[in-house]
Scaffold this active site. Structure first.
Site, mmCIF file in Angstrom:
data_model
loop_
_atom_site.group_PDB
_atom_site.id
_atom_site.type_symbol
_atom_site.label_atom_id
_atom_site.label_comp_id
_atom_site.label_asym_id
_atom_site.label_seq_id
_atom_site.Cartn_x
_atom_site.Cartn_y
_atom_site.Cartn_z
ATOM 1 N N GLY A 57 0.780 -1.237 0.000
ATOM 2 C CA GLY A 57 0.000 0.000 0.000
ATOM 3 C C GLY A 57 0.803 1.274 0.000
ATOM 4 N N SER A 509 8.195 -5.906 23.678
ATOM 5 C CA SER A 509 7.544 -4.785 24.357
ATOM 6 C C SER A 509 6.932 -5.206 25.690
ATOM 7 C CB SER A 509 6.472 -4.157 23.460
ATOM 8 O OG SER A 509 5.442 -5.075 23.180
ATOM 9 N N LYS A 552 -2.095 0.367 21.657
ATOM 10 C CA LYS A 552 -2.060 -0.314 22.956
ATOM 11 C C LYS A 552 -2.858 0.462 24.004
ATOM 12 C CE LYS A 552 2.442 -2.474 22.093
ATOM 13 N NZ LYS A 552 3.883 -2.463 22.402
#
Length: 621
Positions: A57, A509, A552
């Site tokens: 994209g 993370s 998140k």
């Protein structure tokens, strides 16, 4: 105009995207890929090959199409295939100027028709003469006369060659093309890419189809003097990549049957011209699956370009996104134009999706999907223009599969209380993770520390796919635990469970979440369950930045959590929309002791632990 909206639009003043000029040339419509545009322009002038590597994209196929428009104008050619009297299985190839191919084929067909008419006239005259002679001489033998006539007709069919067998076939027709041809061969099998010869079920008895009529051109031949575009080039088989390399080197490639079981396998034409420019594209993993010689050919005779995922958030680039919205409306042709407030919301979404401070996303296909969804909503409501409320509705509807799965994930976990949003628990932390590239989830992590079952050393025991990630995170955490708690975890087994682990969760993370859970389990200090956290961790206790913080935080809000801890370096990456703004307290931290200060329950154990941190930090200073 509202000053905030004017600033978001880069200073442009317009009522709707109808007032925004859209460039005619494709190359001028490409946004944020200045380096790639420059390479394409040079490659078009010098006729070089190009390899575009980047995320889906970002405009790879658009650049390839634009290159076809930029190629210097030269005489296009039609390709004809003729029968070969000496060797029927090796048809001849002939090149003629574009448009001449049709004329030649029509001329041959006309001549063949005249010959066929003359032949048929002679045959039917002979048939009538035979029947007439029989009737006149001996009427009783009429039946034998008819049989003789039928035999004459059958013999003429099998023993007199058909005139249309010599009519050439127009293999490649460029008569209606103004610019250089563009062929998208993405996902093409060998026959579609290199040409094929169709199977002939009737191979004898005068019923067979001439070999030259069964020849079909491939994409490489139709791209002659133009551009051949192949996305995900690593999906081509090694054999196909070798053939493609041969075609690039020789600029001609014969057509033969691709199936060994087909009668077309016996046919092989003379080499067919295929002087094309190759534009190969793919993600980074495409490089691993490419034939080394093919990549070397592109590298040595062309350009390799890595596509940008984001561009700086400047007034000029925001103006380009305004133009992008106008382009999408014009290209679609079925949705209304956007007003300035709707465009401003699209640009805000571009900031959010960038996942990087002071940047705008260049994954414009996904952003274009939001534009079209908003346009569809406006159309269904009978509005002649797309407004802010339509874009806001579209953002709720146009969610990716990962985002929809994350919503269901959180909803189901709430039903079964797989994560806790209030109170205190020992060894339990609400971590945060990202599914795919755009959806955040709450990832509960539970740690338990037990005496080692092995006499030599302790182990890290984690669930499923996350074993490797967990082990790595705990190894980093172990140094911090030894330093700040005085405990040696080499004689302990650390059990880590990622509750309701979701497939696709990756990365480190969760490091501060694991560290907090393990320290809580070792020291026996409860953790505040209304807090979620994300962040990587160095062996010195520094909290390092991670990706996807906005997604998140949105997941934490949806789960009903009250606070979220993120790395201090990520604070400028937080771009919450109006729906989520102010619904959660965001706490930036730079060290692990700050994390523990915010989440551990107050008490003597916490005070003793935090005093150790302070003593060691003062000693270090």
């Amino acid at each position: 105009m509202n000053e905030e909206v004017r600033e978001i639009l880069g200073g442009l003043d317009f009522e709707s995207t109808k007032d925004v000029a859209v460039p005619e040339r494709l190359i001028d419509q490409v946004i944020g890929q200045d380096h790639a545009v420059e390479a394409i322009k040079k490659a078009a002038v010098q006729k070089r090959h190009v390899m575009l590597i980047g995320s889906p994209g970002t405009g790879k196929s658009m650049l390839a199409k634009a290159m076809a428009e930029l190629l210097p104008k030269e005489e296009l050619e039609d390709i004809l295939v003729y029968p070969n009297p000496q060797d029927p299985n090796q048809p001849k190839i002939r090149l003629v100027p574009a448009g001449k191919g049709r004329e030649i084929v029509e001329a041959y067909k006309e001549e063949a028709m005249k010959k066929a008419q003359a032949r048929n006239f002679l045959i039917f005259t002979l048939v009538f003469l035979v029947i007439g002679y029989t009737v006149l001489t001996n009427p009783g033998n009429l039946i034998w006369g008819i049989i003789a006539a039928v035999l004459i007709l059958m013999m003429s069919r099998y023993f007199i060659p058909r005139e249309d067998r010599n009519v050439p076939k127009l293999l490649v027709d460029n008569s209606d093309k103004v610019t250089a041809p563009f062929e998208d061969a993405t996902g093409a099998h060998a026959g579609a890419l290199f040409g094929d010869v169709r199977h002939d079920p009737f191979q004898s008895g005068g019923l067979e189809t001439p070999a030259h009529e069964r020849v079909e051109a491939g994409a490489i031949h139709r791209a002659h003097k133009g551009v051949l575009y192949i996305d995900e080039i690593n999906t081509l088989t090694i054999e196909s990549q070798q053939k493609l390399l041969t075609a690039l080197q020789d600029k001609k490639f014969p057509i033969t049957g691709q199936s060994e079981r087909s009668s077309g396998a016996m046919v092989r034409t003379e080499p067919v011209p295929c002087d094309f420019i190759l534009v190969a594209a793919g993600n980074l993993d495409a490089l691993m699956g490419m034939h080394p010689a093919l990549r070397s050919r592109i590298e040595g005779y062309g350009y390799e370009v890595y596509m940008n995922d984001t561009m700086p958030d400047t007034p000029e680039n925001r103006q380009k996104l305004v133009r992008f919205v106008a382009q999408e409306v014009v290209k679609d042709g079925k949705i209304p134009h956007f007003d300035k407030y709707a465009v401003a919301e699209i640009i805000k979404e571009a900031r959010r999706r960038a996942g990087r401070r002071n940047h705008l996303t260049l994954r414009l296909r996904e952003l274009g999907g939001l534009v079209r969804t908003a346009g569809d909503i406006a159309k269904s409501e009978g509005s002649d223009i797309v407004r802010l409320e339509h874009v806001l509705k579209a953002k709720k509807i146009a969610k990716t599969i990962e985002e929809q799965l994350a919503d269901k994930y959180i909803e189901r976990r709430k039903d079964y209380k797989l994560f806790i949003t209030e109170g205190y628990e020992v060894g339990r932390v609400n971590g945060l993770a990202v599914i795919g590239e755009s959806a955040g989830i709450v990832l509960p992590i539970i740690a338990e520390v037990t005496p080692s079952m092995s006499k030599s050393e302790g182990r890290v025991i984690a669930t499923g796919r996350l074993q490797e990630i967990a082990r790595e995170a705990v190894m980093n955490v172990s140094a911090i635990i030894k330093k700040y708690t005085g405990r040696d975890i080499s004689n302990m087994d650390v059990h880590i469970q990622f509750v309701g682990t979701y497939e696709g969760v990756e990365g480190d993370s969760a490091s501060i979440s694991i560290a907090t859970a393990v320290i809580s389990a070792i020291e026996g200090i409860p953790v505040d369950q209304s807090v979620a956290m994300t962040g990587s961790l160095s062996v010195k206790g520094e909290v390092l930045p991670v990706g996807g913080v906005t997604q998140k935080i949105e997941a934490a809000i949806q789960a009903g959590l009250k606070k979220v801890i993120i790395p201090k370096d990520n604070i400028d990456d937080v771009l919450l929309d109006a729906e989520h703004e102010g619904k959660i307290e965001v706490i930036p931290v730079s060290r692990i002791n700050e994390v523990l200060e915010h989440v551990l329950e107050d008490g003597k154990k916490k005070n003793r632990l935090m005093s150790k941190f302070k003593e060691l930090e003062l000693a270090a200073v």
